[in-house]
Scaffold this motif. Structure first.
Motif: not given
Length: 626
Positions: A344-348, A482-484, A489-491, A500-502
């Motif tokens: 679960r990766i955030g991209i900033v 959250l159930e996934f 990947i979230v930008i 909450r997610l990454v």
């Protein structure tokens, strides 16, 4: 004092009312967030209070001493005018003086600068000009002579936001600031600055926002528009959720009680003779009220859904020594990473740093210059981009989803029909046969997102998924993710959503540098602030060393008025040139830029470098006597 009083407001589109008989007050110092589902009438209510629209019935009264500043979700700007003319649109001596001063500085006309300096002094406009500079700088607005029609959607929003903030600084003491999604298209630093600015200005606010951290930082009460009724909750977003849950629990108990009574009264109605007395007529009328109550349904916004995804094999995705650049702009510089199931990766990173290019390269939509990208055979990408829904709008919502699949498989072997899946994502049965062309902008984005998820991918890529989504939809989306069980990947610039997610971040720092930060968005921002504070402390120490000079060296001739003005102007000119250079470097990243423009940009960057060197030397000379 009351800024706004509204009584019995009713507004409908077609046969369905958005709301009926709403009455409320907005008083000085109130900071109100309006929460509702997309299509429930949030923006419409803001426009009615701001006198941009009128109710079908009812009245809005605004105190005669109150000015209203309205920041709309789709701002209206003068397309053929410059950024400068759009921002400084008031015909007032102080505003005109600042506008002329900014235009003179932008053009570099020394004679005009001298004239406008005198005018600024005479009007005492420097304090307000400093505030204007802060707003423009923090919102990254430069090149003030650029025509508005050439701006991107995000740039337009920032120009409109700057105009609104400058207006409330210039207007009279009593200002009601109405804002519709002010944080869209702002990066995190801009959002944090806006939080601080609005709190410092002690504004009276009435706004719609999906950014929950921003809401908590700025607002002191939450108004919920639900099924045409307005519920007022004092306190923060968490308190609102708690009070809403209590209300729904109470309503559910009330509905259960009404259903029990309804069954008894229905039996009486069936046995009732045709000739009715006055007493039975009264009971009959009461029956219809009980029936309406009994047939109410509480919309459940929680989603517990375990999808049966296509199985992810041992090999998900592997990037080895991947290089990618556009001309001299480096995006990936030997990037290595192996994705694992459940990542679960955030991209900033700042705009133009290469975030979108990276996800395109990962999916094979763009080719790297060199390196290897190995994608597992079982990987099914789901890509939610900012381009929006591309579909014929004369199609009904249910038809669009059924064209993807009839059913959605669950982990327990059961399935959800297209209609059931739509209902879970807040498209109730009566709305599923609506034409897509009739949906609001937020509802179309929700349908786009739903269509990506309904394809049942096991590797989700979400690019700014929270823009224009309402808070109930965000809650549904977060619960789903959250159930996934696949890769994610979230930008996003939504700090709450990311937290909450990454689990960790890819931070694009520019020039191909990508930091893998082990933590969520808020933790990264705290680390980043600590690094900035440390760097500032080092600069202060360096300045302190320079300042420790012999008294004889300090006793130098003081600057004349003209030299003092030159010294102040040099600081601004150097800062403006550096900003222009940064903007030009971003342009070099644009692969569609024609060759002749590319040459012009390169030449201009060289000219700016020389000009900065010259001005810095002169600044150092003057600083010795400053």
């Amino acid at each position: 004092m009351h800024y706004v009083s509204a009584k019995d407001l009713t507004k409908s589109f077609g046969v369905k009312p958005l709301f009926q008989d709403l009455s409320f007050h907005i008083s000085e110092g109130d900071k109100i967030a309006l929460v509702a589902r997309n299509g429930a009438g949030k923006s419409t209510l803001l426009k009615i209070v701001g006198e941009k629209e009128f109710p079908d019935s009812g009245n809005v009264w605004i105190h005669k001493d109150v000015d209203v500043a309205f920041f709309e979700q789709e701002p209206q700007l003068e397309e053929q005018s410059s950024i400068l003319d759009n921002i400084f649109h008031h015909a007032h001596p102080t505003i005109n003086a600042i506008k002329q001063y900014e235009a003179a500085v932008d053009s570099g006309d020394e004679a005009a600068i001298g004239q406008t300096l005198v005018q600024m002094d005479e009007l005492g406009a420097w304090d307000f000009e400093a505030k204007v500079k802060q707003i423009l700088g923090k919102l990254n607005i430069h090149q003030l002579q650029q025509q508005v029609s050439t701006l991107s959607g995000g740039q337009r929003k920032r120009v409109a936001l700057a105009r609104t903030l400058i207006d409330i600084g210039f207007e009279h003491k009593h200002v009601l600031l109405i804002m519709d999604e002010p944080t869209n298209h702002l990066d995190v630093e801009m959002v944090e600055w806006l939080e601080h600015y609005l709190n410092k200005e002690n504004s009276t606010l009435f706004m719609v926002t999906h950014d929950r951290y921003f809401l908590d930082a700025v607002c002191t009460e939450v108004w919920e528009l639900e099924n045409g009724t307005l519920y007022i909750h004092k306190g923060d977003y968490a308190n609102f959720l708690e009070k809403r849950a209590q209300r729904e629990e109470s309503e559910a108990a009330s509905i259960d009680k009404a259903r029990n009574l309804y069954r008894k009264e229905l039996e009486w109605m069936r046995k009732q003779p045709k000739a009715r007395t006055t007493k039975s007529k009264s009971r009959q009328d009461a029956f219809y009220e009980v029936e309406a109550k009994a047939k109410q349904q509480i919309q459940q916004q929680k989603l517990q859904l375990e999808a049966k995804m296509s199985r992810l094999g041992g090999k998900v995705a592997e990037l080895k020594k991947v290089y990618k650049k556009f001309d001299d702009k480096i995006i990936l510089d030997g990037f290595d990473y192996t994705f694992k199931k459940g990542d679960r990766i955030g991209i900033v990173g700042k705009n133009g740093a290469g975030k979108s290019t990276f996800i395109n390269v990962l999916q094979g939509l763009e080719q790297p210059d060199s390196g290897k990208i190995n994608i597992g055979d079982t990987v099914v990408f789901g890509n939610y981009s900012q381009t929006g829904l591309l579909v014929k709008e004369d199609m009904r919502v249910i038809e669009f989803v059924k064209n993807i699949a009839e059913n959605f498989p669950l982990a327990n072997g059961a399935t959800l029909s297209a209609s059931q899946f739509l209902n879970l994502f807040l498209f109730p049965p009566e709305q599923q046969y609506t034409y897509i062309s009739k949906l609001s902008g937020g509802e179309k984005r929700r349908l786009h997102l739903l269509s990506i998820l309904f394809r049942n991918p096991n590797f989700l890529i979400l690019d700014e998924p929270t823009n224009d989504l309402d808070l109930p939809t965000l809650s549904v989306l977060e619960n789903f993710l959250l159930e996934f069980g696949g890769c994610l990947i979230v930008i996003s610039h939504d700090r709450y959503f990311m937290d909450r997610l990454v689990d960790h971040l890819f931070v694009f720092e520019g020039e191909g540098v990508i930091r893998d930060y082990p933590g969520n968005y808020s933790q990264y921002r705290e680390w980043q602030k600590a690094q900035q504070a440390e760097a500032q402390a080092e600069k202060k120490e360096e300045k302190a060393v320079v300042a420790q000079q012999p008294e004889a060296a300090k006793a130098k001739k003081k600057l004349s008025y003209k030299e003092q003005r030159e010294f102040e102007m040099l600081e601004k000119e150097i800062a403006d040139l550096e900003k222009e250079r940064a903007t030009l470097y971003e342009k070099l990243n644009d692969s569609s830029l024609p060759y002749d423009q590319l040459q012009q940009v390169t030449v201009r960057i060289g000219e700016i470098g020389e000009a900065i060197d010259t001005k810095e030397m002169r600044w150092l000379e003057l600083s010795e006597s400053a």
